[in-house]
Scaffold this active site. Structure first.
Site, PDB file in Angstrom:
ATOM      1  N   HIS A  93      30.110 -89.364 -28.920  1.00 49.44           N
ATOM      2  CA  HIS A  93      30.295 -90.709 -29.486  1.00 49.44           C
ATOM      3  C   HIS A  93      31.620 -91.335 -29.038  1.00 49.44           C
ATOM      4  O   HIS A  93      32.630 -91.195 -29.737  1.00 49.44           O
ATOM      5  CB  HIS A  93      30.320 -90.624 -31.011  1.00 49.44           C
ATOM      6  CG  HIS A  93      29.009 -90.357 -31.650  1.00 49.44           C
ATOM      7  ND1 HIS A  93      28.177 -91.351 -32.104  1.00 49.44           N
ATOM      8  CD2 HIS A  93      28.377 -89.202 -31.929  1.00 49.44           C
ATOM      9  CE1 HIS A  93      27.085 -90.822 -32.634  1.00 49.44           C
ATOM     10  NE2 HIS A  93      27.185 -89.515 -32.549  1.00 49.44           N
TER      11      HIS A  93
ATOM     12  N   GLU B 232      32.534 -94.344 -29.302  1.00 47.61           N
ATOM     13  CA  GLU B 232      32.970 -95.351 -30.283  1.00 47.61           C
ATOM     14  C   GLU B 232      33.699 -94.711 -31.465  1.00 47.61           C
ATOM     15  O   GLU B 232      34.337 -95.411 -32.242  1.00 47.61           O
ATOM     16  CB  GLU B 232      31.757 -96.181 -30.751  1.00 47.61           C
ATOM     17  CG  GLU B 232      30.884 -95.572 -31.836  1.00 47.61           C
ATOM     18  CD  GLU B 232      29.970 -94.435 -31.378  1.00 47.61           C
ATOM     19  OE1 GLU B 232      30.103 -93.971 -30.226  1.00 47.61           O
ATOM     20  OE2 GLU B 232      29.129 -94.003 -32.194  1.00 47.61           O
TER      21      GLU B 232
ATOM     22  N   CYS C 184      24.034 -90.795 -28.510  1.00 49.49           N
ATOM     23  CA  CYS C 184      23.480 -89.815 -29.440  1.00 49.49           C
ATOM     24  C   CYS C 184      22.007 -90.131 -29.750  1.00 49.49           C
ATOM     25  O   CYS C 184      21.172 -89.984 -28.888  1.00 49.49           O
ATOM     26  CB  CYS C 184      24.365 -89.713 -30.680  1.00 49.49           C
ATOM     27  SG  CYS C 184      24.122 -88.155 -31.547  1.00 49.49           S
TER      28      CYS C 184
HETATM   29  N1  GLN Z   1      24.761 -88.836 -34.585  1.00 46.09           N
HETATM   30  C1  GLN Z   1      23.524 -89.010 -34.205  1.00 46.09           C
HETATM   31  O1  GLN Z   1      23.173 -89.983 -33.557  1.00 46.09           O
HETATM   32  C2  GLN Z   1      22.521 -87.986 -34.621  1.00 46.09           C
HETATM   33  C3  GLN Z   1      21.453 -87.869 -33.608  1.00 46.09           C
HETATM   34  C4  GLN Z   1      20.214 -87.122 -34.045  1.00 46.09           C
HETATM   35  N2  GLN Z   1      19.570 -87.737 -35.118  1.00 46.09           N
HETATM   36  C5  GLN Z   1      20.519 -85.678 -34.190  1.00 46.09           C
HETATM   37  O2  GLN Z   1      20.963 -85.239 -35.241  1.00 46.09           O
HETATM   38  O3  GLN Z   1      20.316 -84.971 -33.218  1.00 46.09           O
END
Ligand code: GLN
Length: 222
Positions: A194, A196, A86
């Protein structure tokens, strides 16, 4: 197996990523973004999700200028394994370790939900536990997940079998439904979903754990 998990101001998935590594028996060393050197003897660097530096400028742009980013580039340049999840994926594109860019979601909204991904290649340390074409359920949570790459770059990713995951139902407008890509040497993975957060029964599913177990199997053979 020894993993370094980096924390930036605004990271919020660093602990979750550390736990996912610990569950496969890895020793985890936590690294602060101001550290100019990575710990000795690490096998993999994990760059977690979150909102590094408040997502100012562009997501990941400031983090990519931090002292630790130079160390990660050096590590990857020597063939080290790196996973960016992410915001970690956003940081990896900003450092130039992965091609393309993560733009604002096409719907201009933050999207947070579990969805189906298609595994596009099993030929990597991260995806070897699946088959090409496997459908896996892993959550996303982002507002800038719209993976964008030009035609030439996309052709190269396809020709070199470097698209790791695609969305079964594109949630953000990403080019060619891309959810995750590999570096040319297949040792750097960036992905918006994600794993994890879907790695234990208590998370509502364990599909994400396959990625970490694939890594453990690769490291055991090394
Ligand atoms: N969950 C995250 O890592 C968010 C990633 C990033 N800051 C976004 O909102 O696109």
């Amino acid at each position: 197996m020894k993993a370094a998990v980096i924390t930036f101001p605004g990271s919020n998935c660093d602990r979750d990523l550390a736990v996912a590594f610990e569950r496969i028996g890895a020793e985890v060393v936590r690294v602060w973004h101001k550290d100019a050197e990575l710990p000795k003897g690490i096998d993999i660097v994990g760059i977690p999700g979150g909102f590094s530096f408040g997502d100012y400028l562009r997501c990941g742009a400031i983090a990519a200028q931090s002292p630790v980013a130079a160390a990660v580039k050096d590590f990857a340049g020597k063939g080290g394994y790196v996973i960016g999840i992410c915001n970690g994926f956003q940081i990896l594109t900003e450092t130039g370790l992965l091609p393309g860019a993560l733009l604002r979601n096409a719907g201009l909204k933050y999207v947070c939900k579990a969805l189906d991904l298609r595994v596009e290649t099993a030929d990597s340390a991260f995806t070897s536990g699946w088959h090409k074409g496997s459908l896996v359920r892993i959550p996303i949570a982002h507002h800038d997940g719209n993976y964008t790459i030009d035609d030439e770059g996309l052709k190269r990713l396809k020709d070199e079998d470097r698209i790791a995951f695609t969305y079964a139902d594109n949630p953000n407008g990403a080019t060619a439904d891309i959810a995750g890509v590999l570096s040319a040497n297949r040792r750097v993975l960036g992905m918006m979903p994600h794993p994890e957060r879907m790695a234990e029964p208590e998370h509502g599913g364990t599909d994400g754990s396959v990625l970490f177990r694939s890594l453990a199997a690769t490291m055991a053979l090394a």
